[in-house]
Enzyme design. Structure first.
Site, PDB file in Angstrom:
ATOM      1  N   GLU A 255       0.062 -12.594   0.531  1.00 28.19           N
ATOM      2  CA  GLU A 255      -1.175 -12.094  -0.069  1.00 28.19           C
ATOM      3  C   GLU A 255      -1.896 -13.241  -0.788  1.00 28.19           C
ATOM      4  OE1 GLU A 255      -1.079  -7.591  -0.679  1.00 28.19           O
ATOM      5  OE2 GLU A 255      -0.282  -8.484  -2.492  1.00 28.19           O
TER       6      GLU A 255
ATOM      7  N   HIS B   8       3.823  -9.369  -7.162  1.00 27.25           N
ATOM      8  CA  HIS B   8       2.422  -9.114  -6.798  1.00 27.25           C
ATOM      9  C   HIS B   8       1.488  -9.988  -7.642  1.00 27.25           C
ATOM     10  CE1 HIS B   8      -1.423  -7.108  -6.299  1.00 27.25           C
ATOM     11  NE2 HIS B   8      -0.933  -6.650  -5.152  1.00 27.25           N
TER      12      HIS B   8
HETATM   13  P1  PGA Z   1      -6.559  -4.891  -1.538  1.00 25.75           P
HETATM   14  O1  PGA Z   1      -5.166  -5.026  -2.314  1.00 25.75           O
HETATM   15  O2  PGA Z   1      -6.259  -4.322  -0.196  1.00 25.75           O
HETATM   16  O3  PGA Z   1      -7.376  -3.996  -2.389  1.00 25.75           O
HETATM   17  O4  PGA Z   1      -7.119  -6.280  -1.440  1.00 25.75           O
HETATM   18  C1  PGA Z   1      -4.018  -5.509  -1.706  1.00 25.75           C
HETATM   19  C2  PGA Z   1      -2.951  -5.723  -2.732  1.00 25.75           C
HETATM   20  O5  PGA Z   1      -3.250  -6.095  -3.857  1.00 25.75           O
HETATM   21  O6  PGA Z   1      -1.775  -5.522  -2.486  1.00 25.75           O
END
Ligand code: PGA
Length: 259
Positions: free
Chosen positions: A170, A98
């Site tokens: 992401e 992450h």
């Molecule tokens: P967010 O986080 O939806 O608050 O942008 C997503 C994540 O960090 O997995």
């Protein structure tokens, strides 16, 4: 209709009170949802949440995920938890790589590979986060960076290691921001990832779940899920507010046939 997966990442938030009220409120709606739901509370609460889920007879509808593991299975590593321990308490998923871990704990491809390997050896599904920084995005390097991060696994463990793996794209710059997500752009990246995998193994490319994460909310979730290569979403902030999360689950459930 796609095999959708919705992941809620609580990060460093929540407590016993929230867990009780969250599970009690979503317990009736999730039983009518035709997609999979995974929740990743803080590690400390995994076992507790599992008990609460069972007490609401929701264990067939919700799976749990860790937010991280150590690069070792046991030993003198104070403060860590291992893939073996997750297996021991029956946890099925673990998020690795992450952006928060990369930024605040300096995790790199090498540590991610070690964690991935441990998860596979314990039969836990890795949720492998990939994504580029803002600078890499501005330099048009997104696809190359994503492929490099996946290649880190494929070159070392072989393509079959991606069986029973979830990829979560992401973009680091899009996490936790109030930005407007361009779902067509995200589709382009997901499609490039799938095409890259297709060149190596058709079956894996077709079966693998490629999630999108980064400021997903009630307003943008449908447009994202309508994109052919977005198989689900990883939601942080917007999933912590129970009423909001229920609204998101309902809108997905009511539009399943448009995905
Ligand atoms: P967010 O986080 O939806 O608050 O942008 C997503 C994540 O960090 O997995």
């Amino acid at each position: 209709m796609k095999n959708l997966l919705i992941i809620s990442n609580w990060k460093l938030n929540g407590n016993k009170y929230l867990i009780n009220s969250f599970i009690s409120k979503i317990s009736h709606i999730i039983k009518s949802c035709n997609f999979s739901i995974v929740i990743a509370p803080p590690l400390l609460y995994l076992d507790y949440m599992q008990q609460i889920i069972k007490s609401y007879k929701c264990d067939n509808y919700i799976s749990l995920s860790a937010q991280n593991i150590d690069i070792h299975n046991y030993g003198s590593f104070t403060g860590e938890i291992s893939a073996k321990m997750l297996k021991d308490i029956g946890i099925q998923y673990a998020i690795i790589g992450h952006a928060d871990r990369k930024i605040f704990h300096k995790e790199n491809n090498n540590t991610i590979l070690k964690k991935f390997t441990l998860l596979k050896s314990e039969g836990i599904f890795p949720i492998l986060c990939i994504g580029e920084t803002k600078k890499e995005y501005q330099n048009n390097q997104t696809i190359a960076i994503c492929i490099k991060q996946i290649d880190n696994i494929v070159k070392n463990l072989g393509i079959l290691a991606l069986q029973d793996t979830i990829i979560a794209y992401e973009p680091i710059w899009a996490i936790g921001n109030k930005i407007v997500i361009n779902s067509t752009y995200i589709q382009k990246i997901h499609n490039a990832i799938r095409n890259y995998l297709m060149q190596i193994n058709y079956k894996i490319s077709k079966n693998i779940s490629i999630q999108y994460g980064g400021s997903v909310n009630f307003n943008n979730v449908l447009n994202l899920l309508k994109q052919p290569d977005i198989d689900g979403v990883l939601i942080g902030k917007a999933s912590l507010d129970t009423e909001n999360f229920i609204k998101i689950l309902n809108v997905i459930n009511n539009n399943l046939y448009s995905f």
